[in-house]
Design a protein around this motif. Structure first.
Motif, PDB file in Angstrom:
ATOM      1  N   ARG A 127       0.723  -1.054  -0.208  1.00 55.55           N
ATOM      2  CA  ARG A 127      -0.161   0.131   0.000  1.00 55.55           C
ATOM      3  C   ARG A 127       0.880   1.021   0.014  1.00 55.55           C
ATOM      4  NH1 ARG A 127      -5.234  -0.140  -1.005  1.00 55.55           N
ATOM      5  NH2 ARG A 127      -5.532   1.774   0.463  1.00 55.55           N
ATOM      6  N   ALA A 128       1.954   1.080   0.797  1.00 53.30           N
ATOM      7  CA  ALA A 128       2.922   2.330   0.756  1.00 53.30           C
ATOM      8  C   ALA A 128       3.472   2.556  -0.583  1.00 53.30           C
ATOM      9  CB  ALA A 128       3.955   2.172   2.100  1.00 53.30           C
ATOM     10  N   LEU A 129       3.754   1.536  -1.097  1.00 54.18           N
ATOM     11  CA  LEU A 129       4.576   1.879  -2.511  1.00 54.18           C
ATOM     12  C   LEU A 129       3.585   2.132  -3.580  1.00 54.18           C
ATOM     13  CD1 LEU A 129       6.917   0.964  -4.393  1.00 54.18           C
ATOM     14  CD2 LEU A 129       6.234  -1.194  -4.565  1.00 54.18           C
ATOM     15  N   GLU A 130       2.282   1.507  -3.449  1.00 55.32           N
ATOM     16  CA  GLU A 130       1.188   2.199  -4.442  1.00 55.32           C
ATOM     17  C   GLU A 130       0.903   3.857  -4.277  1.00 55.32           C
ATOM     18  OE1 GLU A 130      -3.520   1.300  -4.299  1.00 55.32           O
ATOM     19  OE2 GLU A 130      -2.315  -0.404  -4.518  1.00 55.32           O
ATOM     20  N   ALA A 131       1.146   4.163  -2.956  1.00 60.73           N
ATOM     21  CA  ALA A 131       0.900   5.567  -2.775  1.00 60.73           C
ATOM     22  C   ALA A 131       1.979   6.442  -3.223  1.00 60.73           C
ATOM     23  CB  ALA A 131       0.631   5.895  -1.065  1.00 60.73           C
ATOM     24  N   LEU A 132       3.240   5.915  -3.159  1.00 61.68           N
ATOM     25  CA  LEU A 132       4.334   6.672  -3.712  1.00 61.68           C
ATOM     26  C   LEU A 132       4.369   6.766  -5.161  1.00 61.68           C
ATOM     27  CD1 LEU A 132       7.273   5.262  -1.400  1.00 61.68           C
ATOM     28  CD2 LEU A 132       6.299   7.633  -1.533  1.00 61.68           C
ATOM     29  N   ASN A 133       3.844   5.601  -5.671  1.00 57.80           N
ATOM     30  CA  ASN A 133       3.896   5.550  -7.064  1.00 57.80           C
ATOM     31  C   ASN A 133       2.885   6.476  -7.555  1.00 57.80           C
ATOM     32  OD1 ASN A 133       6.004   3.771  -7.499  1.00 57.80           O
ATOM     33  ND2 ASN A 133       4.639   2.128  -7.568  1.00 57.80           N
ATOM     34  N   ALA A 134       1.500   6.489  -7.044  1.00 53.91           N
ATOM     35  CA  ALA A 134       0.374   7.490  -7.274  1.00 53.91           C
ATOM     36  C   ALA A 134       1.033   8.853  -7.153  1.00 53.91           C
ATOM     37  CB  ALA A 134      -0.570   7.300  -6.458  1.00 53.91           C
ATOM     38  N   ALA A 135       1.655   9.221  -6.098  1.00 53.54           N
ATOM     39  CA  ALA A 135       2.359  10.512  -5.969  1.00 53.54           C
ATOM     40  C   ALA A 135       3.377  11.148  -7.035  1.00 53.54           C
ATOM     41  CB  ALA A 135       2.697  10.772  -4.651  1.00 53.54           C
ATOM     42  N   ARG A 136       4.111   9.953  -7.400  1.00 54.35           N
ATOM     43  CA  ARG A 136       5.095  10.447  -8.456  1.00 54.35           C
ATOM     44  C   ARG A 136       4.507  10.469  -9.780  1.00 54.35           C
ATOM     45  NH1 ARG A 136       7.637   5.168 -10.347  1.00 54.35           N
ATOM     46  NH2 ARG A 136       5.744   5.557 -11.726  1.00 54.35           N
ATOM     47  N   ASP A 137       3.536   9.604 -10.293  1.00 51.00           N
ATOM     48  CA  ASP A 137       2.811   9.893 -11.372  1.00 51.00           C
ATOM     49  C   ASP A 137       1.943  11.110 -11.429  1.00 51.00           C
ATOM     50  OD1 ASP A 137       3.700   7.238 -12.130  1.00 51.00           O
ATOM     51  OD2 ASP A 137       1.824   6.390 -11.867  1.00 51.00           O
ATOM     52  N   ARG A 138       1.280  11.559 -10.482  1.00 50.96           N
ATOM     53  CA  ARG A 138       0.679  12.752 -10.268  1.00 50.96           C
ATOM     54  C   ARG A 138       1.615  14.088 -10.258  1.00 50.96           C
ATOM     55  NH1 ARG A 138      -0.250  13.369  -4.884  1.00 50.96           N
ATOM     56  NH2 ARG A 138       1.432  14.910  -4.710  1.00 50.96           N
ATOM     57  N   ASP A 139       2.921  13.600  -9.952  1.00 51.35           N
ATOM     58  CA  ASP A 139       3.981  14.847 -10.161  1.00 51.35           C
ATOM     59  C   ASP A 139       4.494  15.109 -11.559  1.00 51.35           C
ATOM     60  OD1 ASP A 139       3.731  15.434  -7.584  1.00 51.35           O
ATOM     61  OD2 ASP A 139       5.485  14.713  -6.898  1.00 51.35           O
ATOM     62  N   LEU A 140       4.611  14.052 -11.937  1.00 47.78           N
ATOM     63  CA  LEU A 140       5.008  13.794 -13.624  1.00 47.78           C
ATOM     64  C   LEU A 140       3.902  14.243 -14.333  1.00 47.78           C
ATOM     65  CD1 LEU A 140       6.631  10.340 -13.825  1.00 47.78           C
ATOM     66  CD2 LEU A 140       7.752  12.466 -14.019  1.00 47.78           C
ATOM     67  N   ALA A 141       2.541  13.969 -14.208  1.00 50.99           N
ATOM     68  CA  ALA A 141       1.473  14.506 -14.942  1.00 50.99           C
ATOM     69  C   ALA A 141       1.413  16.069 -15.073  1.00 50.99           C
ATOM     70  CB  ALA A 141       0.185  13.857 -14.520  1.00 50.99           C
ATOM     71  N   VAL A 144      10.996  14.472 -21.593  1.00 52.23           N
ATOM     72  CA  VAL A 144      11.183  13.072 -21.889  1.00 52.23           C
ATOM     73  C   VAL A 144      10.695  11.971 -20.952  1.00 52.23           C
ATOM     74  CG1 VAL A 144      12.727  11.224 -22.883  1.00 52.23           C
ATOM     75  CG2 VAL A 144      13.128  13.564 -23.559  1.00 52.23           C
ATOM     76  N   ARG A 145      11.197  12.412 -19.742  1.00 49.98           N
ATOM     77  CA  ARG A 145      10.943  11.532 -18.472  1.00 49.98           C
ATOM     78  C   ARG A 145       9.368  11.266 -18.395  1.00 49.98           C
ATOM     79  NH1 ARG A 145      11.101  12.338 -12.877  1.00 49.98           N
ATOM     80  NH2 ARG A 145      11.089  10.224 -11.741  1.00 49.98           N
ATOM     81  N   ALA A 146       8.659  12.186 -18.244  1.00 51.68           N
ATOM     82  CA  ALA A 146       7.271  12.209 -18.082  1.00 51.68           C
ATOM     83  C   ALA A 146       6.377  11.398 -19.141  1.00 51.68           C
ATOM     84  CB  ALA A 146       6.839  13.621 -17.957  1.00 51.68           C
ATOM     85  N   VAL A 147       6.816  11.862 -20.372  1.00 53.85           N
ATOM     86  CA  VAL A 147       6.269  11.306 -21.403  1.00 53.85           C
ATOM     87  C   VAL A 147       6.378   9.895 -21.643  1.00 53.85           C
ATOM     88  CG1 VAL A 147       6.290  11.188 -24.112  1.00 53.85           C
ATOM     89  CG2 VAL A 147       6.389  13.335 -23.088  1.00 53.85           C
ATOM     90  N   ARG A 148       7.742   9.289 -21.204  1.00 51.59           N
ATOM     91  CA  ARG A 148       8.035   7.939 -21.269  1.00 51.59           C
ATOM     92  C   ARG A 148       7.275   7.165 -19.949  1.00 51.59           C
ATOM     93  NH1 ARG A 148      13.610   7.694 -20.092  1.00 51.59           N
ATOM     94  NH2 ARG A 148      12.910   7.220 -18.189  1.00 51.59           N
TER      95      ARG A 148
END
Length: 138
Positions: free
Chosen positions: A33-47, A93-97
């Motif tokens: 669950r913690a890893l899922e939350a971190l990935n969601a936060a990272r994806d939100r920042d990238l978006a 490039v990073r966000a697109v990829r």
């Protein structure tokens, strides 16, 4: 009482084993669950980063075209969006990829931001031109 002690002595290893297994499963669940939350936060920042890149690209491209005297009307939207997609792919490039953005998805995002970016830049260019004309005559 001896009967209860005998039962407890027989069940104690199984009870401890069950507690350890349950604890390990709970730890694994919480870690996932913690890893899922971190990935969601990272994806939100990238978006958000990708949207800022697209918006900045639109504004830069429209401003450049407007200052060069090139058309920036509705009929030129396809060319502006195409340039914006190239801009976003080159500058983020990073966000697109990482977000697995296709050209079609980037076009949709750029098209959604185009009207407000165009209005903001054209208003700024008009204001600058008015100041320049007003300052020269005064």
């Amino acid at each position: 009482m001896d009967l209860l002690n005998d039962i407890w002595r027989g069940l104690r290893p199984h009870f401890i084993e069950s507690v350890v297994v349950f604890g390990a499963a709970m730890f694994a669940f919480l870690a996932a669950r913690a890893l899922e939350a971190l990935n969601a936060a990272r994806d939100r920042d990238l978006a958000l980063s990708l949207y800022r890149t697209i918006e900045n690209g639109l504004k830069a491209i429209i401003a450049r075209r407007a200052l060069e005297g090139a058309p920036v009307g509705a009929e030129d939207a396809a060319a502006i969006v195409r340039e914006t997609v190239d801009f976003a792919k080159a500058n983020n490039v990073r966000a697109v990829r990482k977000l697995k953005q296709t050209d079609a998805a980037l076009r949709e995002k750029a098209l959604a931001r185009l009207p407000e970016a165009r209005a903001a830049i054209l208003a700024a260019v008009k204001t600058a031109a008015d100041r320049g004309a007003g300052g020269a005559s005064a």
